[in-house]
Design a protein around this motif. Structure first.
Motif, PDB file in Angstrom:
ATOM      1  N   PHE A   1     -72.024 -55.490  11.448  1.00  0.00           N
ATOM      2  CA  PHE A   1     -71.248 -55.280  12.671  1.00  0.00           C
ATOM      3  C   PHE A   1     -70.600 -53.889  12.648  1.00  0.00           C
ATOM      4  O   PHE A   1     -70.102 -53.436  11.612  1.00  0.00           O
ATOM      5  N   PHE A   2     -70.564 -53.249  13.813  1.00  0.00           N
ATOM      6  CA  PHE A   2     -70.057 -51.879  13.892  1.00  0.00           C
ATOM      7  C   PHE A   2     -68.540 -51.847  13.730  1.00  0.00           C
ATOM      8  O   PHE A   2     -67.818 -52.636  14.342  1.00  0.00           O
ATOM      9  N   PHE A   3     -68.063 -50.894  12.932  1.00  0.00           N
ATOM     10  CA  PHE A   3     -66.626 -50.647  12.853  1.00  0.00           C
ATOM     11  C   PHE A   3     -66.274 -49.223  13.291  1.00  0.00           C
ATOM     12  O   PHE A   3     -65.107 -48.903  13.469  1.00  0.00           O
ATOM     13  N   ALA A   4     -67.275 -48.358  13.475  1.00  0.00           N
ATOM     14  CA  ALA A   4     -67.046 -46.999  13.969  1.00  0.00           C
ATOM     15  C   ALA A   4     -68.124 -46.700  14.996  1.00  0.00           C
ATOM     16  O   ALA A   4     -69.311 -46.663  14.659  1.00  0.00           O
ATOM     17  N   PHE A   5     -67.702 -46.469  16.233  1.00  0.00           N
ATOM     18  CA  PHE A   5     -68.657 -46.306  17.329  1.00  0.00           C
ATOM     19  C   PHE A   5     -68.177 -45.193  18.252  1.00  0.00           C
ATOM     20  O   PHE A   5     -67.023 -45.181  18.672  1.00  0.00           O
ATOM     21  N   PRO A   6     -69.072 -44.233  18.579  1.00  0.00           N
ATOM     22  CA  PRO A   6     -68.651 -43.117  19.435  1.00  0.00           C
ATOM     23  C   PRO A   6     -68.481 -43.552  20.891  1.00  0.00           C
ATOM     24  O   PRO A   6     -69.078 -44.535  21.334  1.00  0.00           O
ATOM     25  N   VAL A   7     -67.682 -42.774  21.622  1.00  0.00           N
ATOM     26  CA  VAL A   7     -67.533 -43.009  23.059  1.00  0.00           C
ATOM     27  C   VAL A   7     -67.739 -41.732  23.869  1.00  0.00           C
ATOM     28  O   VAL A   7     -67.850 -41.779  25.093  1.00  0.00           O
ATOM     29  N   MET A   8     -67.797 -40.583  23.201  1.00  0.00           N
ATOM     30  CA  MET A   8     -67.900 -39.314  23.920  1.00  0.00           C
ATOM     31  C   MET A   8     -69.341 -38.903  24.195  1.00  0.00           C
ATOM     32  O   MET A   8     -69.603 -38.114  25.103  1.00  0.00           O
ATOM     33  N   THR A   9     -70.280 -39.393  23.407  1.00  0.00           N
ATOM     34  CA  THR A   9     -71.686 -39.070  23.605  1.00  0.00           C
ATOM     35  C   THR A   9     -72.512 -40.337  23.430  1.00  0.00           C
ATOM     36  O   THR A   9     -72.097 -41.290  22.760  1.00  0.00           O
ATOM     37  N   GLY A  10     -73.693 -40.337  24.035  1.00  0.00           N
ATOM     38  CA  GLY A  10     -74.640 -41.416  23.827  1.00  0.00           C
ATOM     39  C   GLY A  10     -74.282 -42.718  24.518  1.00  0.00           C
ATOM     40  O   GLY A  10     -73.329 -42.826  25.282  1.00  0.00           O
ATOM     41  N   VAL A  11     -75.085 -43.731  24.224  1.00  0.00           N
ATOM     42  CA  VAL A  11     -74.955 -45.064  24.824  1.00  0.00           C
ATOM     43  C   VAL A  11     -73.715 -45.759  24.269  1.00  0.00           C
ATOM     44  O   VAL A  11     -73.462 -45.722  23.066  1.00  0.00           O
ATOM     45  N   THR A  12     -72.964 -46.430  25.129  1.00  0.00           N
ATOM     46  CA  THR A  12     -71.725 -47.090  24.704  1.00  0.00           C
ATOM     47  C   THR A  12     -71.754 -48.603  24.883  1.00  0.00           C
ATOM     48  O   THR A  12     -70.743 -49.259  24.670  1.00  0.00           O
ATOM     49  N   SER A  13     -72.900 -49.154  25.262  1.00  0.00           N
ATOM     50  CA  SER A  13     -72.944 -50.578  25.603  1.00  0.00           C
ATOM     51  C   SER A  13     -73.307 -51.475  24.431  1.00  0.00           C
ATOM     52  O   SER A  13     -73.432 -52.682  24.608  1.00  0.00           O
ATOM     53  N   GLY A  14     -73.470 -50.920  23.227  1.00  0.00           N
ATOM     54  CA  GLY A  14     -73.914 -51.745  22.112  1.00  0.00           C
ATOM     55  C   GLY A  14     -72.899 -51.936  21.013  1.00  0.00           C
ATOM     56  O   GLY A  14     -73.248 -52.340  19.900  1.00  0.00           O
ATOM     57  N   SER A  15     -71.611 -51.688  21.294  1.00  0.00           N
ATOM     58  CA  SER A  15     -70.609 -51.739  20.224  1.00  0.00           C
ATOM     59  C   SER A  15     -70.448 -53.138  19.641  1.00  0.00           C
ATOM     60  O   SER A  15     -70.019 -53.285  18.499  1.00  0.00           O
ATOM     61  N   GLY A  16     -70.772 -54.174  20.408  1.00  0.00           N
ATOM     62  CA  GLY A  16     -70.667 -55.543  19.900  1.00  0.00           C
ATOM     63  C   GLY A  16     -71.932 -56.030  19.226  1.00  0.00           C
ATOM     64  O   GLY A  16     -72.030 -57.205  18.867  1.00  0.00           O
ATOM     65  N   GLN A  17     -72.895 -55.150  19.053  1.00  0.00           N
ATOM     66  CA  GLN A  17     -74.191 -55.502  18.477  1.00  0.00           C
ATOM     67  C   GLN A  17     -74.078 -55.693  16.966  1.00  0.00           C
ATOM     68  O   GLN A  17     -73.107 -55.262  16.337  1.00  0.00           O
ATOM     69  N   THR A  18     -75.077 -56.333  16.384  1.00  0.00           N
ATOM     70  CA  THR A  18     -75.195 -56.417  14.932  1.00  0.00           C
ATOM     71  C   THR A  18     -76.564 -55.901  14.516  1.00  0.00           C
ATOM     72  O   THR A  18     -77.563 -56.169  15.177  1.00  0.00           O
ATOM     73  N   ILE A  19     -76.589 -55.144  13.412  1.00  0.00           N
ATOM     74  CA  ILE A  19     -77.860 -54.629  12.912  1.00  0.00           C
ATOM     75  C   ILE A  19     -78.425 -55.534  11.819  1.00  0.00           C
ATOM     76  O   ILE A  19     -79.403 -55.184  11.154  1.00  0.00           O
ATOM     77  N   ALA A  20     -77.832 -56.713  11.649  1.00  0.00           N
ATOM     78  CA  ALA A  20     -78.287 -57.626  10.598  1.00  0.00           C
ATOM     79  C   ALA A  20     -79.744 -58.029  10.795  1.00  0.00           C
ATOM     80  O   ALA A  20     -80.443 -58.308   9.815  1.00  0.00           O
ATOM     81  N   GLY A  21     -80.217 -58.064  12.044  1.00  0.00           N
ATOM     82  CA  GLY A  21     -81.609 -58.417  12.290  1.00  0.00           C
ATOM     83  C   GLY A  21     -82.587 -57.448  11.662  1.00  0.00           C
ATOM     84  O   GLY A  21     -83.735 -57.805  11.383  1.00  0.00           O
ATOM     85  N   LEU A  22     -82.134 -56.203  11.419  1.00  0.00           N
ATOM     86  CA  LEU A  22     -82.957 -55.216  10.721  1.00  0.00           C
ATOM     87  C   LEU A  22     -82.691 -55.241   9.221  1.00  0.00           C
ATOM     88  O   LEU A  22     -83.615 -55.326   8.400  1.00  0.00           O
ATOM     89  N   THR A  23     -81.433 -55.198   8.828  1.00  0.00           N
ATOM     90  CA  THR A  23     -81.096 -55.056   7.410  1.00  0.00           C
ATOM     91  C   THR A  23     -81.392 -56.322   6.599  1.00  0.00           C
ATOM     92  O   THR A  23     -81.625 -56.238   5.390  1.00  0.00           O
ATOM     93  N   GLN A  24     -81.404 -57.497   7.247  1.00  0.00           N
ATOM     94  CA  GLN A  24     -81.611 -58.741   6.501  1.00  0.00           C
ATOM     95  C   GLN A  24     -83.012 -58.840   5.886  1.00  0.00           C
ATOM     96  O   GLN A  24     -83.252 -59.668   5.000  1.00  0.00           O
ATOM     97  N   HIS A  25     -83.932 -58.006   6.336  1.00  0.00           N
ATOM     98  CA  HIS A  25     -85.283 -58.016   5.783  1.00  0.00           C
ATOM     99  C   HIS A  25     -85.353 -57.325   4.415  1.00  0.00           C
ATOM    100  O   HIS A  25     -86.414 -57.337   3.779  1.00  0.00           O
ATOM    101  N   PHE A  26     -84.236 -56.733   3.971  1.00  0.00           N
ATOM    102  CA  PHE A  26     -84.245 -55.957   2.735  1.00  0.00           C
ATOM    103  C   PHE A  26     -83.105 -56.437   1.838  1.00  0.00           C
ATOM    104  O   PHE A  26     -81.933 -56.164   2.126  1.00  0.00           O
TER     105      PHE A  26
END
Length: 669
Positions: free
Chosen positions: A49-74
Motif C-alpha cells: 500500500f502506498f505511503f508516499a504519493f505525488p500530487v503535483m505531477t502525473g496520475v493521482t487517482s491510484g493512491s488507494g491502490q495496492t501493488i501486492a498483486g505484482l509483488t506477491q509473485h516474488f
C-alpha cells in the motif's frame, strides 16, 4: 502518534515521491508522458500500500491502490537490491493493472540488507502492439487483440537488465524505442527513490522510518473516517449507463452505497456482465480505488491537508462481482476501460448526492477521450504512433460553484498538449481547439462547457483512434433542478460532407480531410432561475451565453451588455418556482429508455445472467432481449425465471441438433 512528527514525516515522504515523479516526467520520451502526464511514481510499504504519493505531477487517482498483486509473485527471499519487477497483465496482478497499455514496475528497496519498502511506477504505453495503432479501439473484444501481455517477471535482476524481456517489449510495439525510453525514465526515478529512502533511514534509523510510515497512513485513515462519519447513515442507490458495446445495447452500471457510522460499503452488484467490447476492467478481490474514487475525492475535498496514501481507503469496502464489466475475467478486452471507470464515479456521486443533505455535484461530461494517430514515415516506411490530445469535457455544476470548463473531475490531472507540439510531432493541423459557447447544462451553478477540436490531415493517410468517448445517447444528468449537459458529437469534414460518425473506432483520413470532435458537457446544479444575475452577465460578456438564453433560461435581462436589474426583478417574480425540485434531472432519452427497461429490472437481469455459465451468457442475453422486445410485459416479472426459460430453450435446441433428450424442467445446469 506524535502529530508534529507525523506531519514532518508526511511532508518528507511526499517530497521524495514528488522529486522522483518529476525525474520521470522530465526524462520520458512519449508525448503521453512528457505532455499529458499519464504516468506515476510512488512508494509502497512491504504489504504493497502506498505511503508516499505525488500530487503535483502525473496520475493521482491510484493512491488507494495496492501493488501486492505484482509483488506477491516474488517471495521476499527471492528479491535482491537492484531488482525491477514488471507486468502489464490485468489477470494476474489482482486489479493493479486495469488495462494492458499500463506497464507497471516495482523495485524492492533494501536498507542494511532488510526489505524496507517498494518503489513503484507505471506508464501508459502509447502502443504495445495489437490490432490497431495505439492498441486501443472500443470494438476490440478480447485481450489478444490489444497487444503484448506480460505476466509478472523480473526485468532487472540484481542490477542486470534481462535483455530478452526488454527486447520482447521493444519488438512488440510500433514505437518500441520510445516506449523503452519511458521505461528507462521510470527506472531512473525508482533508483532515486531507493537512494532517498536509504539516506532518510541513515539519518533517523529504520525503526523511526517504519513508525513514520505507519503513523502517516493511520493519520490519513483517522481523517477519512471523520469525513465518512459526517455523512447521513443509510443505503443509497443510483444507476447510469455506458452507451453500448458492439451490439449497441446500453451497459448498466449500478451502485449501492451504505454509510454506517465512520465506515462506507460500496456494492456494484446488478451491473452488467462483462461485454465483448473494450469497456471492461478488473478490480480483483480487494477494495479497488476505481470503485470508490467519488468518495475518495470527497474526503480529500473536505480534508484538504490530508496525506495522499493507502490509509484513505481503509474505512471503505468496495465490491464488484467477478464477471461484471467492473471486475472482468479472462480474456476480456479492457483498453477503453476508463469509460466504465468514469461511470462508476458518476453513479457514486449520484449516491453521495443522497447521503449529503444539500448534495455535492451534478454529472460531468463522463468521457475521457484520448486522441491517437498513426501514419507512415515517408523516410523509413515504418508506422509512427503518437498521442495527440486528451479530450474530456466540462465537469458538473457543484453545490457552491460552477463546473470546470473542458475538464471533468475524474481526469483533471491530464494536461493538454500544446498545439505547436501536436503540429510538430504529427502530420495534423489543429484547425480549432476551443470552448463551445452555450454548451453547458444550465443551473444555479452551471456545468462546465464542452471543448471542440478539429484536426486536418496533412499526410497521404492518417489513422485516428479515440478511446474513451461516450455520452452520445444519454446526456449527463443534472441535480436538484439543474439541466442536463449536452451530448458528444463527432463529424467528418464539417461544412463539406458533414458525416456524423459517433464514437471513433479507427477512422482513416486522407490529405485535406478534417475530423471535428465536440465533447459532452457538465450538467447544471440547482434551478437556473436561482443563478446570481451577475454570474449570468459574466457568461454573456465572455461570449459563453447569449442574451436570449440569459432571458429565457435564467430570467435575466441584459441589454447592450448591461444588466437590467428592474426588468430582471419583474421577470423573475413572474416565474412561479416549482414546489418540488427533483434530486436528479434526466434527459428525455434516458427517461424513455428506463420506462421500458427500469434499473430494477436491469439489475435483476444482470444478476440472473451472472448465475449462467460464462460461455452461455452472450447467447442467453441476446435471446432474452429478443423475447423482451416481443413481450414487454415480462420486464416487470421474474428475471431469473426469464433467464431459466431462455436457457432451457437453448438446451432444447442443442439437444435437438444432437438428437439427445434435453434436461428436465427445473434442473439446474
Amino acid at each position: 502518534m506524535d502529530p508534529v512528527q507525523t506531519e514532518i514525516m508526511k511532508n518528507r515522504f511526499t517530497a521524495i515521491a514528488e522529486e522522483a515523479s518529476t525525474v520521470a516526467y522530465r526524462t520520458a520520451h512519449t508525448t503521453f508522458v512528457k505532455q499529458t502526464q499519464d504516468f506515476q511514481v510512488a512508494i509502497a510499504n512491504r504489504e504493497g500500500f502506498f505511503f508516499a504519493f505525488p500530487v503535483m505531477t502525473g496520475v493521482t487517482s491510484g493512491s488507494g491502490q495496492t501493488i501486492a498483486g505484482l509483488t506477491q509473485h516474488f517471495p521476499i527471499d527471492n528479491l535482491q537490491p537492484g531488482d525491477v519487477l514488471i507486468s502489464n497483465d490485468p489477470f494476474s496482478t489482482g486489479g493493479l493493472v486495469t488495462h494492458m497499455m499500463d506497464i507497471h514496475l516495482a523495485r524492492p528497496i533494501f536498507v542494511d540488507g532488510q526489505l524496507a519498502c517498494f518503489a513503484w511506477s507505471f506508464v501508459h504505453a502509447s502502443d504495445i502492439g495489437g490490432a490497431v495503432p495505439g492498441s486501443i479501439s472500443p470494438d476490440l473484444y478480447e485481450c489478444f487483440q490489444e497487444g503484448l501481455r506480460l505476466r509478472p517477471t523480473k526485468l532487472v535482476h540484481a542490477g542486470q537488465l534481462n535483455r530478452d524481456v526488454a527486447n520482447i517489449l521493444r519488438d512488440n510495439s510500433r514505437i518500441g524505442d520510445a516506449v523503452w525510453g519511458d521505461l528507462e525514465a521510470l527506472m531512473a526515478a525508482m533508483r532515486l527513490l531507493d537512494r532517498r529512502v536509504n539516506e532518510l533511514c541513515a539519518r533517523i534509523g529504520m525503526s523511526a522510518f517504519e513508525r513514520g510510515v505507519s503513523d502517516v497512513m493511520s493519520y490519513t485513515e483517522i481523517r477519512a473516517r471523520r469525513v465518512i462519519a459526517s455523512l447521513k447513515d443509510g443505503t443509497y442507490r443510483f444507476s447510469d449507463y455506458i452507451e453500448g458495446d458492439a451490439s449497441g445495447a446500453a451497459v448498466h452500471i449500478h451502485c449501492e452505497l451504505t454509510i454506517d457510522g465512520e465506515e462506507a460499503r460500496i456494492d456494484f452488484s446488478g451491473s452488467s456482465p462483462q461485454v465483448l467490447a473494450a469497456f471492461n476492467f478488473t478490480t480483483g478481490s480487494r477494495t479497488h480505488p476505481f470503485l470508490c474514487l467519488g468518495l475518495i475525492n470527497y474526503i480529500q475535498t473536505m480534508e484538504p491537508g490530508i496525506a495522499i496514501n493507502g490509509g484513505i481507503i481503509r474505512p471503505i469496502t468496495a465490491h464488484a462481482p467477478p464477471g461484471t464489466v467492473l471486475n472482468a475475467e479472462f480474456p476480456a478486452a479492457m483498453g477503453n476501460r476508463f469509460v466504465a471507470v468514469m461511470r462508476t464515479y458518476d453513479t457514486l456521486i449520484g449516491c453521495l448526492n443522497q447521503a449529503i443533505p444539500d448534495g455535492i455535484a451534478a454529472c460531468g461530461a463522463g468521457q475521457a477521450g484520448i486522441i491517437s494517430c498513426a501514419w507512415t514515415d515517408p523516410a523509413t516506411g515504418r508506422n509512427r504512433v503518437a498521442v495527440v490530445e486528451p479530450f474530456s469535457g466540462g465537469s458538473g455544476g457543484r453545490v457552491r460553484a460552477d463546473g470546470v470548463d473542458a475538464n471533468d473531475t475524474m481526469i483533471g490531472y491530464l494536461k493538454s498538449t500544446p498545439i505547436e507540439h501536436v503540429e510538430v510531432e504529427t502530420p495534423l493541423v489543429v484547425r480549432r481547439h476551443e470552448l463551445v459557447p452555450g454548451s453547458f447544462g444550465h443551473g444555479r451553478y452551471r456545468g462546465g462547457a464542452s471543448i471542440a477540436i478539429a484536426l486536418e490531415c496533412r499526410a497521404p493517410e492518417v489513422a485516428i483512434t479515440v478511446r474513451g468517448l461516450d455520452r452520445f445517447r444519454f446526456r449527463p444528468w443534472g441535480a436538484f433542478g439543474g439541466q442536463p449537459g449536452r451530448n458528444s458529437q463527432v463529424t467528418l469534414n464539417p461544412g463539406r460532407d458533414d458525416i456524423a460518425i459517433g464514437r471513433v473506432k479507427l477512422q482513416k483520413l486522407v490529405e485535406g480531410e478534417v475530423l471535428d470532435l465536440v465533447s459532452s458537457s457538465g450538467a447544471g446544479f440547482g434551478p437556473p432561475v436561482q443563478r446570481e444575475p451577475e454570474m449570468v452577465l459574466h457568461d454573456v460578456r465572455n461570449g459563453m451565453l447569449d442574451d436570449i438564453a440569459a432571458e429565457m433560461v435564467y430570467a435575466v435581462v441584459i441589454r447592450d451588455g448591461r444588466l437590467d436589474e428592474e426588468a430582471t426583478r419583474r421577470l423573475r417574480s413572474s416565474r412561479v418556482p416549482a414546489e418540488t425540485v427533483s434530486a436528479v434531472c434526466f434527459d428525455e432519452t434516458r427517461i424513455e429508455y428506463e420506462r421500458d427497461w427500469p434499473p430494477k429490472a436491469a439489475c435483476a437481469f444482470s444478476m440472473a445472467l451472472l448465475a449462467v455459465p460464462a460461455g452461455l451468457r452472450k447467447t442467453i442475453w441476446e435471446r432474452a432481449l429478443r423475447l423482451l422486445l416481443q413481450r414487454p410485459e415480462l420486464v416487470s416479472g421474474d428475471m431469473e425465471e426469464l433467464v431459466r426459460h431462455v436457457q432451457l430453450d437453448n438446451s432444447r435446441q442443442q439437444a435437438s441438433a444432437l438428437e439427445i433428450d434435453p434436461p428436465p424442467p427445473g434442473r439446474p445446469r
